[in-house]
Design a protein around this motif. Structure first.
Motif, short mmCIF file in Angstrom:
data_model
loop_
_atom_site.label_atom_id
_atom_site.label_comp_id
_atom_site.label_asym_id
_atom_site.label_seq_id
_atom_site.Cartn_x
_atom_site.Cartn_y
_atom_site.Cartn_z
N ALA A 44 56.17 55.68 41.03
CA ALA A 44 55.06 55.36 41.93
C ALA A 44 53.92 54.79 41.10
CB ALA A 44 54.62 56.62 42.66
N VAL A 45 53.38 53.66 41.57
CA VAL A 45 52.29 53.01 40.83
C VAL A 45 50.98 53.13 41.62
CG1 VAL A 45 51.44 50.86 39.84
CG2 VAL A 45 53.88 51.42 39.69
N LEU A 46 51.06 52.85 42.91
CA LEU A 46 49.87 52.91 43.76
C LEU A 46 49.88 54.18 44.58
CD1 LEU A 46 49.84 49.22 45.08
CD2 LEU A 46 48.58 50.16 43.13
N HIS A 47 48.73 54.89 44.58
CA HIS A 47 48.63 56.14 45.33
C HIS A 47 47.50 56.00 46.33
CE1 HIS A 47 50.90 57.60 41.86
NE2 HIS A 47 49.97 57.06 41.10
N SER A 48 47.85 55.77 47.57
CA SER A 48 46.87 55.71 48.64
C SER A 48 45.71 54.74 48.37
CB SER A 48 46.31 57.11 48.91
OG SER A 48 45.51 57.06 50.06
N VAL A 49 46.04 53.48 48.31
CA VAL A 49 45.01 52.46 48.10
C VAL A 49 44.46 52.00 49.46
CG1 VAL A 49 44.59 50.09 47.33
CG2 VAL A 49 45.94 51.67 45.91
N ASN A 50 43.13 51.99 49.57
CA ASN A 50 42.46 51.44 50.75
C ASN A 50 41.55 50.32 50.30
OD1 ASN A 50 43.04 53.24 53.21
ND2 ASN A 50 42.68 54.68 51.53
N LEU A 51 41.65 49.20 50.99
CA LEU A 51 40.90 48.04 50.52
C LEU A 51 40.85 47.02 51.65
CD1 LEU A 51 41.84 46.52 47.09
CD2 LEU A 51 41.66 45.04 49.05
N SER A 52 39.72 46.30 51.76
CA SER A 52 39.72 45.24 52.77
C SER A 52 39.00 44.00 52.26
CB SER A 52 39.10 45.74 54.08
OG SER A 52 37.74 45.98 53.87
N VAL A 53 39.45 42.88 52.78
CA VAL A 53 38.88 41.59 52.41
C VAL A 53 38.43 40.90 53.69
CG1 VAL A 53 39.36 39.34 51.36
CG2 VAL A 53 40.43 41.40 50.41
N GLU A 54 37.13 40.61 53.76
CA GLU A 54 36.61 39.94 54.96
C GLU A 54 36.81 38.44 54.86
OE1 GLU A 54 35.59 41.71 57.53
OE2 GLU A 54 35.92 43.53 56.33
N GLU A 55 36.95 37.83 56.04
CA GLU A 55 37.17 36.40 56.08
C GLU A 55 36.02 35.63 55.41
OE1 GLU A 55 38.66 35.04 59.71
OE2 GLU A 55 38.82 32.98 59.01
N GLY A 56 36.40 34.63 54.59
CA GLY A 56 35.42 33.78 53.95
C GLY A 56 34.82 34.36 52.67
N GLN A 57 35.22 35.56 52.32
CA GLN A 57 34.66 36.19 51.11
C GLN A 57 35.55 35.97 49.89
OE1 GLN A 57 33.88 40.37 51.83
NE2 GLN A 57 31.79 39.87 52.47
N ILE A 58 34.92 36.16 48.73
CA ILE A 58 35.70 36.32 47.51
C ILE A 58 35.63 37.81 47.17
CG2 ILE A 58 35.87 35.85 45.04
CD1 ILE A 58 34.74 33.11 45.49
N VAL A 59 36.78 38.44 47.12
CA VAL A 59 36.82 39.85 46.78
C VAL A 59 37.60 39.98 45.49
CG1 VAL A 59 37.64 42.13 47.49
CG2 VAL A 59 36.66 40.55 49.18
N THR A 60 37.06 40.77 44.57
CA THR A 60 37.77 40.92 43.31
C THR A 60 38.17 42.37 43.09
OG1 THR A 60 37.77 40.39 40.96
CG2 THR A 60 35.72 41.24 41.85
N LEU A 61 39.29 42.51 42.44
CA LEU A 61 39.79 43.83 42.07
C LEU A 61 39.89 43.83 40.55
CD1 LEU A 61 41.24 46.52 43.13
CD2 LEU A 61 43.35 45.29 42.72
N ILE A 62 39.10 44.72 39.92
CA ILE A 62 39.18 44.78 38.46
C ILE A 62 39.81 46.11 38.04
CG2 ILE A 62 37.24 43.20 38.11
CD1 ILE A 62 35.48 45.58 37.53
N GLY A 63 40.32 46.13 36.85
CA GLY A 63 40.96 47.35 36.38
C GLY A 63 41.68 47.07 35.08
N ALA A 64 41.98 48.14 34.37
CA ALA A 64 42.63 48.00 33.07
C ALA A 64 44.10 47.61 33.25
CB ALA A 64 42.52 49.31 32.29
N ASN A 65 44.71 47.26 32.15
CA ASN A 65 46.15 47.02 32.13
C ASN A 65 46.90 48.24 32.65
OD1 ASN A 65 47.43 44.68 31.43
ND2 ASN A 65 46.97 44.89 29.26
#
Lengths: 236, 290
Positions: free
Chosen positions: A15-36
């Motif tokens: 298992a890599v992802l544990h209960s991820v919640n995230l949303s991207v609104e129309e017309g936006q730039i959304v970034t997800l940062i994180g370590a390797n």
């Protein structure tokens, strides 16, 4: 536009992802940062249907795409520029662009290719060359142009700045801004946090498969914890 | 004399090319050595034979019949023996294809008997003299069919949307899928096309040798494999040229060295290629995985 709810995903029993919640609104730039190894690429693979989530849901424009195969997801207007550029090295630049329009049946493909050549003039010069001989920066531009050929509503990018010279990285981020201006929605996964946050409307931090922080791009740039953990190397 | 041998080599090579193209296409999209391909060739030869005998058909109907039936066989093979087998174990699909080989060969023995059967004359045998070379109407027919088929296939692979999709899948499954290619469908189409070509090659072989047998697939399967390695794994043009080359080498060595040494030389070439040019003579394939 994109809503990810309680997403669990991984590879086989890992298992890599544990209960991820995230949303991207129309017309936006959304970034997800994180370590390797935080699970950023896994998240994009789940959105594109390359891996099947074990639980949770992914919705795009109200349609549940959680268990759709990758080609159906592309048909819905979601294109991914995969990690490491993933161009087709044994095909010409032009053939790569045509492959980008694979899901389209209309006759405007030639016009769109011309448009890509105007946006990225280096591609026009090398249109009949094998894509494998392009430089890293040119390959990244080809990868972005190819994704745009599908006329996506939502563009997913997996570390487009990886391994590229700073000048080219700046150029790519400028292109992303232009695309936002043209109405595209962009979800950008990056390790190059500073530049990503500068263009982002919204930002998320992914740590060991969980979203641990979210906020506006600007607030992240001023957040001492983010500065220490993700901007440290670049801090003045 | 040498010209005559070169013509004969071209004839033999053309049928090797047709089989090797299928091998190579399948290897390209699945990284699978589809061992049953030689048996599809054999099935094609028998379908051609029975179309000719039972339906009193001409050679064109026999070719079309073998093409359609073997194409359907290819589709069945994917659905029944490739898709259900796990991709996680690299050998599983190979072993499954060996299973298909055994089933097809034994079914042929059961239905048609274990002997050679004569392939009736479907093309009026006439000899033409072209300078130093004598060429028969049968040879011309086979050559024309093979060349036309290869030309169509080359155009299909290089110039059509589906052809591009096949090449994209051969280069990387995930990348192709992210561009909107239905990878499963491309694999199915590839099997159908490869099997249909093998079926036609089987009929042509029956016409050329005037007989067919349930055991004709094995030799072709092995020779097709040599050609695929010669031309470079996954390289369609390489398979076309490699087949012709192998045919030439075999005929010339049989003519000038001795028929008993023919296969010895073929496999000596195979070993030399594996030792010194493992990517094949025209190989461009990299091992980036799928």
């Amino acid at each position: 536009m994109l809503a990810i709810r309680d997403l669990h995903a991984g590879y086989g029993k890992i298992a890599v992802l544990h209960s991820v919640n995230l949303s991207v609104e129309e017309g936006q730039i959304v970034t997800l940062i994180g370590a390797n190894g935080a699970g950023k690429t896994t998240l994009l693979k789940a959105v594109s249907g390359i891996i099947r989530p074990s639980a949770g849901s992914i919705e795009v424009g109200g349609a549940n795409i959680t268990h759709r195969p990758p080609h159906k997801i592309v048909e819905l207007g979601i294109s991914q520029v995969a990690e490491g550029r993933a161009i087709l090295k044994r095909m010409t630049v032009l053939e790569n662009l045509r492959m980008g329009a694979f899901v389209r049946g209309d006759l405007d493909i030639g016009r769109d290719i011309e448009e890509m050549f105007q946006r990225f003039p280096a591609l026009q010069e090398r249109q009949h060359r094998l894509a494998g001989i392009l430089s890293g920066g040119e390959q990244q531009m080809l990868a972005i142009a190819r994704a745009l050929m599908a006329r996506p509503r939502l563009l997913l990018l997996d570390e487009p700045s990886l391994g590229l010279a700073p000048m080219i990285v700046t150029q790519i981020f400028r292109t992303l801004r232009e695309l936002q201006g043209e109405g595209k929605t962009i979800f950008l996964v990056e390790q190059n946090a500073r530049q990503a946050l500068q263009i982002a409307d919204q930002a998320y931090v992914l740590e060991r498969g969980r979203v641990t922080l979210q906020g506006s791009g600007q607030s992240f740039l001023n957040d001492p914890e983010i500065q220490r953990n993700y901007l440290g190397k670049h801090a003045a | 004399m040498i010209y005559q041998q070169l013509i004969n080599g071209l004839m033999l090579g053309a049928s090797y090319s047709l089989v090797a193209i299928g091998y190579t296409l399948i290897f390209g999209v699945l990284n699978l050595l589809y061992f049953a391909h030689g048996e599809v060739f054999m099935v094609g030869a028998f379908i051609g034979l029975y179309t000719v005998i039972l339906a009193g058909a001409n050679i064109y109907v026999a070719l079309a019949g073998a093409m359609i039936a073997c194409g359907a066989l290819g589709a069945l093979a994917v659905v029944a023996t490739v898709r259900p087998v796990s991709k996680d174990h690299p050998l599983a699909q190979l072993i499954s294809s060996i299973g298909v080989t055994i089933v097809l060969q034994n079914m042929a023995i059961y239905i048609f008997g274990g002997q050679q059967m004569a392939f009736p004359e479907t093309i009026k045998q006439e000899l033409y003299r072209l300078g130093p070379v004598i060429i028969s109407s049968v040879q011309i027919f086979i050559l024309v069919v093979a060349v036309v088929l290869m030309a169509i296939l080359w155009l299909f692979i290089e110039r059509t949307k589906m052809g591009r999709a096949i090449r994209a899948v051969a280069e990387n499954h995930e990348t192709a899928a992210l561009l909107g290619v239905n990878v499963n469908r491309v694999v199915l189409v590839t099997f159908v096309i490869s099997s249909a070509i093998a079926g036609i090659a089987g009929v042509l072989d029956g016409v050329k040798n005037s007989n067919v047998s349930p055991f004709m697939g094995l030799e072709v399967a092995v020779k097709g494999l040599v050609v695929m390695l010669l031309g470079g794994l996954g390289n369609v043009t390489g398979a076309m040229v490699g087949g012709i080359l192998l045919g030439m080498v075999e005929i010339l060595s049989a003519a000038y060295i001795g028929t008993t040494q023919r296969d010895f030389i073929t496999f000596a070439i195979l070993i030399l290629i594996l030792l010194f040019r493992p990517s094949g003579l025209f190989g461009t394939r990299t091992t980036e995985g799928s």
